[in-house]
Design an enzyme around this catalytic site. Structure first.
Site, mmCIF file in Angstrom:
data_model
loop_
_atom_site.group_PDB
_atom_site.id
_atom_site.type_symbol
_atom_site.label_atom_id
_atom_site.label_comp_id
_atom_site.label_asym_id
_atom_site.label_seq_id
_atom_site.Cartn_x
_atom_site.Cartn_y
_atom_site.Cartn_z
ATOM 1 N N ASP A 44 -2.207 4.366 -5.406
ATOM 2 C CA ASP A 44 -1.622 5.215 -6.451
ATOM 3 C C ASP A 44 -1.222 4.369 -7.658
ATOM 4 O O ASP A 44 -0.765 4.890 -8.672
ATOM 5 C CB ASP A 44 -0.461 6.080 -5.915
ATOM 6 C CG ASP A 44 0.716 5.269 -5.440
ATOM 7 O OD1 ASP A 44 0.623 4.032 -5.403
ATOM 8 O OD2 ASP A 44 1.755 5.879 -5.096
ATOM 9 N N SER A 45 -1.449 3.042 -7.563
ATOM 10 C CA SER A 45 -1.365 2.171 -8.746
ATOM 11 C C SER A 45 -2.346 2.668 -9.803
ATOM 12 O O SER A 45 -2.233 2.310 -10.983
ATOM 13 C CB SER A 45 -1.671 0.724 -8.365
ATOM 14 O OG SER A 45 -2.829 0.657 -7.557
ATOM 15 N N ASP A 83 -4.471 6.556 -0.862
ATOM 16 C CA ASP A 83 -3.015 6.379 -0.941
ATOM 17 C C ASP A 83 -2.365 7.746 -1.207
ATOM 18 O O ASP A 83 -2.667 8.389 -2.214
ATOM 19 C CB ASP A 83 -2.720 5.426 -2.108
ATOM 20 C CG ASP A 83 -1.441 4.641 -1.911
ATOM 21 O OD1 ASP A 83 -0.805 4.786 -0.853
ATOM 22 O OD2 ASP A 83 -1.101 3.865 -2.820
ATOM 23 N N LYS A 113 -2.920 5.886 3.435
ATOM 24 C CA LYS A 113 -1.760 4.990 3.441
ATOM 25 C C LYS A 113 -0.568 5.777 2.929
ATOM 26 O O LYS A 113 -0.713 6.631 2.051
ATOM 27 C CB LYS A 113 -2.015 3.772 2.545
ATOM 28 C CG LYS A 113 -0.784 2.857 2.417
ATOM 29 C CD LYS A 113 -1.072 1.577 1.672
ATOM 30 C CE LYS A 113 -0.934 1.679 0.173
ATOM 31 N NZ LYS A 113 0.385 2.102 -0.312
ATOM 32 N N GLU A 115 3.946 5.310 2.173
ATOM 33 C CA GLU A 115 5.054 4.364 2.043
ATOM 34 C C GLU A 115 6.227 4.764 2.933
ATOM 35 O O GLU A 115 6.534 5.955 3.065
ATOM 36 C CB GLU A 115 5.522 4.308 0.572
ATOM 37 C CG GLU A 115 4.450 3.783 -0.366
ATOM 38 C CD GLU A 115 4.916 3.656 -1.821
ATOM 39 O OE1 GLU A 115 6.105 3.909 -2.120
ATOM 40 O OE2 GLU A 115 4.067 3.295 -2.661
ATOM 41 N N GLU A 182 5.065 -5.392 0.870
ATOM 42 C CA GLU A 182 5.043 -5.704 -0.561
ATOM 43 C C GLU A 182 6.340 -6.378 -1.003
ATOM 44 O O GLU A 182 7.437 -5.883 -0.729
ATOM 45 C CB GLU A 182 4.802 -4.406 -1.359
ATOM 46 C CG GLU A 182 4.770 -4.655 -2.857
ATOM 47 C CD GLU A 182 4.165 -3.510 -3.665
ATOM 48 O OE1 GLU A 182 3.672 -2.527 -3.078
ATOM 49 O OE2 GLU A 182 4.213 -3.620 -4.916
HETATM 50 O O1 KIV Z 1 -1.004 1.547 -5.005
HETATM 51 C C1 KIV Z 1 -1.372 0.419 -4.673
HETATM 52 O O2 KIV Z 1 -2.247 -0.200 -5.296
HETATM 53 C C2 KIV Z 1 -0.734 -0.180 -3.512
HETATM 54 C C3 KIV Z 1 -0.994 -1.626 -3.263
HETATM 55 C C4 KIV Z 1 -0.214 -2.423 -4.217
HETATM 56 C C5 KIV Z 1 -0.720 -2.027 -1.867
HETATM 57 O O3 KIV Z 1 -0.021 0.467 -2.820
#
Ligand code: KIV
Length: 275
Positions: A44-45, A83, A113, A115, A182
């Site tokens: 989600d970056s 994510d 993924k 969090e 992280e």
């Molecule tokens: O969103 C993302 O790119 C991430 C990574 C930094 C692990 O969660």
């Protein structure tokens, strides 16, 4: 056949270091896949490095799915991990299941993924029970940035260090196949790595993790609004792009581009026949 969660777990057992990168589009994903990187995260970056938001919080599931589909189309071998964005797995288990399923069913990922540790463990268990592999993410979890009060290192106090270990254990017990750590001090990340049986993938968590992940724009130097301390720039794409774009602009303005090489000819008689 794409990389499987069993292969990733075996890599930890064999002591093989796991490499993982983010990707958000077809072209980049293809290059990452062809480089042999076994895990590609559509993080989600995306919200920051591609869409220009100030944090990952505004990212929607529709935006994630749109980019995830492109990454899946560009790859053949890597496991693609979607994510789950902010608030798509917290409200209820039904919500978490439905949204996780969208990544697998609509976008074609092999895993998701999310969090959090102890607080999301029950939802992780239910998602895994439905046959969807889950990667956990603990430490500085960017969706909780307001709760942390900024990008702060997590785990320097005894309370937070022991909570992180509990989080990692809770994720393992819930059936997660791996966990991202992280911005965690390297000695703590190394200790957690030894204490759990699933692979740990570090980002700003030192060399003692089972694998490493980075945001691709950070290592390529193509997103320069904020370069985290844990990122090493293997290139400065921003400089290459700026100079190529400036040269194009100047050649268009001066009439140097296009030349005959970029133009198409035709039979003169066709023109002669036109009024
Ligand atoms: O969103 C993302 O790119 C991430 C990574 C930094 C692990 O969660």
């Amino acid at each position: 056949m794409r990389v499987t969660i069993n292969q990733i777990k075996e890599m930890k057992q064999k002591g093989e270091i796991i490499s993982m990168l983010t990707a958000y589009d077809y072209v980049t994903a293809k290059i990452v896949d062809e480089a042999g990187i076994p895990l590609i995260l559509v993080g989600d970056s995306l919200g920051m490095v591609v869409l220009g938001y100030e944090s990952t919080i505004p990212v929607t599931i529709e935006e994630m799915l749109h980019h995830t589909k492109a990454v899946v189309r560009g790859t053949k071998k890597a496991m693609i991990i979607g994510d789950m964005p902010f608030m798509t797995y917290h409200v209820s288990i039904e919500d978490a299941l439905r949204n996780a399923a969208r990544f697998i069913q609509e976008a074609g990922t092999q895993a998701v993924k999310l969090e959090g540790g102890v607080t999301v463990a029950e939802n992780v268990r239910r998602i895994v029970d439905c046959g969807i592999p889950v990667m956990g993410h603990i430490g500085l979890t960017p969706q909780s940035i307001h709760q942390f009060g900024g990008h702060k290192i997590q785990g320097r106090t005894p309370e937070v260090a022991s909570r992180l270990l509990e989080d990692a254990r809770a994720l393992e017990e819930a059936g997660a196949f791996a966990v991202v750590m992280e911005t965690v001090p390297a000695p703590l990340a190394a200790l957690i790595t030894k204490k759990i049986n699933i692979p740990t993938i570090g980002i700003g968590a030192g060399i003692g993790c089972d694998g490493q992940v980075q945001v691709i724009n950070d290592i390529l130097g193509s997103y320069t609004d904020f370069v985290p301390k844990h990122a090493k720039q293997y290139a400065r794409l921003v400089d290459i792009m700026s100079s190529a774009i400036a040269e194009y602009h100047s050649e268009v303005q001066s009439g140097k581009f296009p030349t005959e090489a970029q133009s198409f000819s035709m039979d003169e008689s066709v023109l002669a026949g036109l009024d």
